[in-house]
Write a protein that holds these residues in place. Structure first.
Motif, PDB file in Angstrom:
ATOM      1  N   GLU A 191       0.830  -1.206   0.000  1.00 40.66           N
ATOM      2  CA  GLU A 191       0.000   0.000   0.000  1.00 40.66           C
ATOM      3  C   GLU A 191       0.861   1.251   0.000  1.00 40.66           C
ATOM      4  OE1 GLU A 191      -3.021   0.534   2.863  1.00 40.66           O
ATOM      5  OE2 GLU A 191      -4.259  -1.114   2.143  1.00 40.66           O
ATOM      6  N   ASP A 230       0.470   5.837  -0.565  1.00 46.60           N
ATOM      7  CA  ASP A 230      -0.444   6.983  -0.548  1.00 46.60           C
ATOM      8  C   ASP A 230       0.340   8.220  -0.953  1.00 46.60           C
ATOM      9  OD1 ASP A 230      -2.272   8.974  -0.039  1.00 46.60           O
ATOM     10  OD2 ASP A 230      -3.073   8.019   1.751  1.00 46.60           O
ATOM     11  N   LYS A 269      -4.166   9.983  -2.299  1.00 47.37           N
ATOM     12  CA  LYS A 269      -4.631   8.944  -3.206  1.00 47.37           C
ATOM     13  C   LYS A 269      -3.996   7.616  -2.833  1.00 47.37           C
ATOM     14  CE  LYS A 269      -5.350  12.096  -7.103  1.00 47.37           C
ATOM     15  NZ  LYS A 269      -4.970  12.416  -8.503  1.00 47.37           N
ATOM     16  N   ARG A 270      -4.820   6.653  -2.410  1.00 45.08           N
ATOM     17  CA  ARG A 270      -4.331   5.344  -2.001  1.00 45.08           C
ATOM     18  C   ARG A 270      -4.055   4.468  -3.210  1.00 45.08           C
ATOM     19  NH1 ARG A 270      -4.882   2.816   2.940  1.00 45.08           N
ATOM     20  NH2 ARG A 270      -4.781   4.969   3.637  1.00 45.08           N
ATOM     21  N   TRP A 285       5.290   8.233   0.523  1.00 44.91           N
ATOM     22  CA  TRP A 285       4.181   7.408   0.037  1.00 44.91           C
ATOM     23  C   TRP A 285       3.623   6.486   1.125  1.00 44.91           C
ATOM     24  CZ3 TRP A 285       2.554   7.479  -5.187  1.00 44.91           C
ATOM     25  CH2 TRP A 285       3.345   8.259  -6.046  1.00 44.91           C
ATOM     26  N   THR A 344       1.659   4.710   4.245  1.00 45.84           N
ATOM     27  CA  THR A 344       0.267   4.711   4.728  1.00 45.84           C
ATOM     28  C   THR A 344       0.223   4.165   6.151  1.00 45.84           C
ATOM     29  OG1 THR A 344      -0.187   2.463   3.964  1.00 45.84           O
ATOM     30  CG2 THR A 344      -0.576   4.250   2.398  1.00 45.84           C
TER      31      THR A 344
END
Length: 304
Positions: A206, A208, A212-213, A264, A266
């Motif tokens: 994952e 982000d 925006k995931r 990036w 999450t």
């Protein structure tokens, strides 16, 4: 209530939790025949069947399951009163059985247990390390530490914090292969997946960016079902892994791994302590739960 009936109640609780007359009898220094006789006498006094035997194990009947709940509550309160009358609350004693995710147990709990035992030598912690849902009744679990949602039982959830998913690699690997600047660059790197308990299932990666995931299942060179083992492979320069921040923190602090794609990252699912809503918590259990809570919160906060 007679003393021998209290002893039979303790034996009954031990049989339910161990699923065996023999194991329960040995743990209480009595013969299996003596244990069987005591249970027969207890069932006769109560006028109900408490235990059902199969060829492999012993399990409580419906009435037995209800009686188990009452016994645990009553015996827990009795033990606490006896402890208080014996001297002081500082001398906590008795068994506390905890189920915890393997990664949390190895990274946070186990390293801190020696100091805890020195402070409370009378507490016997049974740490069940697994990533599966726990049956609190049949496994005799006092409380559990879990990453993710509430298990499908009538449990109280105490949230402790949300670690981050961090992407890491060794300095040697990055020097050889280059440092990815975005998740898309991972297609050109050696990746090591986390293999979920379900056969063939892999944990997604994952990311982000600007809210925006992005969820990826990139091509990997290996899939490993143990978080610590994946980090060891990353430290050895085999490739890039995505881990939880508190697991990777020691290796990052020692310079064995480098944190990449930081912008990036999450948040991971929340870490929580779970315990039964209807279960009285003896002082020893509450004290152990409070200690575990402090350790986990500190570890998550320090790894940010």
């Amino acid at each position: 209530m007679r003393v021998d009936q209290l002893a039979a109640m303790r034996l009954f609780v031990r049989i339910v939790e161990m699923g065996s007359f023999g194991k329960a009898a040995r743990s209480m220094s009595m013969s299996s025949s003596n244990a069987t006789e005591r249970m027969a006498r207890l069932e006769e006094i109560l006028g109900v069947r408490l235990l059902a035997r199969t060829t492999r194990a012993v399990a409580p009947t419906e009435a037995g399951a209800r009686y188990y709940e009452l016994c645990c509550r009553l015996l827990g309160e009795l033990d606490e009163v006896e402890t208080l009358l014996a001297g002081s609350q500082e001398m906590l004693a008795g068994r506390v059985r905890v189920s915890a995710n393997v990664s949390i147990a190895r990274s946070i709990l186990v390293p801190r247990l020696p100091a805890w035992f020195e402070q409370h030598p009378g507490i016997h912690v049974e740490l069940v390390m697994n990533d599966q849902r726990s049956d609190f009744v049949h496994e005799g679990i006092d409380f559990a530490v879990r990453i993710g949602g509430l298990e499908d039982q009538d449990l109280v959830l105490r949230p402790l914090g949300r670690p981050r998913r961090v992407t890491v690699a060794s300095p040697a690997y990055l020097k050889k292969m280059g440092t990815p600047e975005s998740p898309d660059d991972l297609a050109n790197h050696h990746l090591i997946d986390f293999l979920l308990p379900q056969r063939g299932a892999r944990l997604e990666w994952e990311f982000d960016k600007d809210g925006k995931r992005q969820t990826l299942f990139p091509r990997s060179i290996a899939s490993i079902g143990d978080a610590e083992a994946r980090l060891q492979l990353a430290i050895a320069g085999m490739g890039i892994v995505q881990s939880l921040s508190f697991i990777a923190a020691p290796a990052l602090g020692e310079g064995k791994l480098t944190r990449i794609l930081k912008s990036w990252e999450t948040p991971a699912p929340e870490v929580s302590i779970l315990y039964r809503r209807d279960r009285h918590l003896p002082t020893r259990t509450q004290a152990t739960m409070d200690a575990f809570t402090t350790w986990i919160k500190e570890a998550i906060s320090a790894a940010e």
